[in-house]
Design an enzyme around this catalytic site. Structure first.
Site, PDB file in Angstrom:
ATOM      1  CE  LYS A   1       8.217  36.583  -2.387  1.00 42.88           C
ATOM      2  NZ  LYS A   1       8.205  38.044  -2.214  1.00 42.88           N
TER       3      LYS A   1
ATOM      4  CG  ASP B   1      11.543  38.130  -3.778  1.00 48.10           C
ATOM      5  OD1 ASP B   1      10.968  38.991  -3.087  1.00 48.10           O
ATOM      6  OD2 ASP B   1      12.468  37.433  -3.332  1.00 48.10           O
TER       7      ASP B   1
END
Ligand code: NDP
Ligand code: 2IT
Length: 449
Positions: free
Chosen positions: A130, A170
């Site tokens: 991430k 995201d």
């Protein structure tokens, strides 16, 4: 409030906490997984011998970098960029980039850690990672966003690639940002490497259904949980928090399955429309005009906007948190249950606090945790990688069918695992245990690395 850990797991947890001070969201995500792992270590003592938990909790690589950029008036700004390459046991690191002022290492690590197990549950060959930045895209011009994305990729390009690490979107990162980052990657490397990013535009290697995938997938997951209880979305009154990518396509699929979404939100307030949200209007405001959800009330007479409101106070039968972490606390959860909520499906990552999770599990409502329920987004990213690898593009119908199969499979694996490990219907245990075992076995196979 938290569940007791065995002495061994508590010691492991405390040691990881000490190594990573101040990363509260990471601690929360870690503890939730550890609370499920007691019986796993009994069944697989080799995982403890080989210190799999300690190794999984330590990212393989963490990159933190300066991102300088200039706004439209020429003023210089400095942001911080992150990429945490957490685990590559099952495939190249895979996971989104978040641009939001709250981003710091603790957020990136919680998201990266959850991503490892989520990606394992998809059954597709992807590791976990991430990244993101504390850059705030709100109120920025298109040119400012482009300059920021170009500066971000000017550092990140060295660490990513179709066989190494494949970022996606995201919060604050959608098709526009992925496009600017892809353009800059191509320019810096002189390579048309479509598989380096997912969530690309449909004109240059993106996959149909990727935009819809997280919301559609979360709704499919809830539909499966309802089926177990001989129930369905038909006629259900639903809440979907947020009004971004995940929220919009959750609303769309709920409406297709016969439910009615009566409210959505953003970080400023809540829109309530008792007749059911007009999704075309939400899309026009949010996707096309990039406005605030508040403006919805100006176009629909019966709708009301509650500034600073709490969406979970509205009675519903199905709740799908699709905004951000820790948006449902213990009190909110108790209120939802009291008001007749029978199912919660997490489109967002870790939207429910540990206290809230306990309320849902104790009430025995159908509770689908994010790492299972929202896996449709990353799963469809993996389908985009497949299409890029074969230079193919699939139809909407075929891709949605694949997504539906993947979500049904995740539901089945979580349900069966919850039964096998003595907690039937507890999808938290099911998701954590099934995801962990898959990664742990691969790590054992790779030796001590
Ligand atoms: P978007 O940026 O498209 O939308 C985010 C929405 O959540 C906005 O309505 C935003 O409101 C709200 N929100 C964000 N941060 C906060 C906050 N701190 N407090 C209150 N509201 C907030 O993001 P996505 O829809 O892509 O992501 C939503 C959630 O889904 C996140 O948890 C993300 O990690 C998760 N997720 C996303 C996937 C994807 O494919 N995009 C896949 C799997 C999970 P505002 O505009 O006011 O900030
Ligand atoms: O949290 C997530 O799973 C995402 N933001 C999607 C990640 C991806 O690589 O598609």
């Amino acid at each position: 409030m938290a569940t007791q850990l065995s002495e061994k797991l508590e010691a492991i947890y405390q040691k990881i906490l000490q190594r990573n001070p101040g990363e509260t969201e990471f601690h929360q995500a870690l503890r939730e997984v550890l609370e499920s792992l007691g019986p796993v270590l009994v069944k697989y003592p080799e995982f403890a011998d080989r210190k799999i938990i300690e190794r999984i909790a330590e990212p393989e690589r963490q990159i933190i970098f300066r991102v300088p950029w200039q706004d439209d008036r020429g003023e210089v700004h400095i942001n911080r960029g992150f990429r945490v390459q957490f685990n590559s046991a099952l495939g190249p690191y895979k996971g989104g980039l978040r641009f939001h002022p709250s981003v710091y290492l603790g957020i990136v690590k919680f998201l990266g850690f959850e991503q490892i197990f989520k990606n394992a549950l998809t059954g597709l060959p992807i590791g976990g990672g991430k990244g993101g930045s504390d850059f705030d895209p709100k109120g920025k011009s298109d040119n400012e966003v482009m300059r920021f994305c170009q500066s971000f990729m000017t550092e990140l390009w060295r660490y990513v690639g179709e066989y190494t690490d494949v970022p996606a979107g995201d919060i604050g990162v959608g098709g526009r940002e992925i496009g600017y980052m892809f353009g800059q990657f191509k320019r810096l490397t002189s390579r048309y490497e479509a598989g380096v990013l997912t969530g690309k535009g449909l004109d240059y290697g993106g996959s149909l259904v990727r935009t819809e995938a997280t919301g559609y997938g979360a709704t499919f997951f809830v539909d499966e949980m309802l089926k177990v209880r001989k129930d369905s979305f038909e006629g259900k009154r639903c809440l979907v928090s947020g009004s971004g990518n995940v929220a919009i396509y959750t609303i769309e699929k709920i409406h297709q399955l016969g439910g009615t979404v009566v409210a959505c939100s953003d970080s400023n307030g809540v829109i309530v429309d008792e007749k059911g949200l007009d999704l075309a209007l939400v899309k026009q405001l949010k996707e096309v005009e990039r406005r605030r959800i508040k403006d919805y009330a100006g176009y629909r007479k019966q709708a009301r906007y509650v500034e600073g409101g709490n969406i979970w106070e509205i009675p519903c039968q199905v709740a799908m948190p699709s905004a951000t972490q820790n948006e449902i606390n213990g009190k909110d959860a108790a209120l939802l249950v009291k008001n007749g909520c029978v199912a919660v499906g997490e489109g967002a990552n870790m939207p429910t606090t540990p206290e809230g999770i306990k309320v849902f599990l104790d009430a025995r409502i159908a509770y689908g945790p994010g790492k299972a329920a929202n896996a449709g987004g990353v799963a469809t990213s993996a389908l985009e990688m497949q299409q890029n690898a074969t230079r193919d593009s699939w139809t909407f119908e075929y891709t949605e069918k694949r997504l539906g199969e993947i979500m049904r499979n995740i539901h089945r694996v979580c349900y069966e695992t919850s039964e096998e490990f003595g907690a039937p219907g507890n999808y938290v245990v099911g998701a954590n245990v099934a995801g962990f075992i898959k990664v742990a076995k691969a790590m054992v196979g790779h030796g001590l690395i």
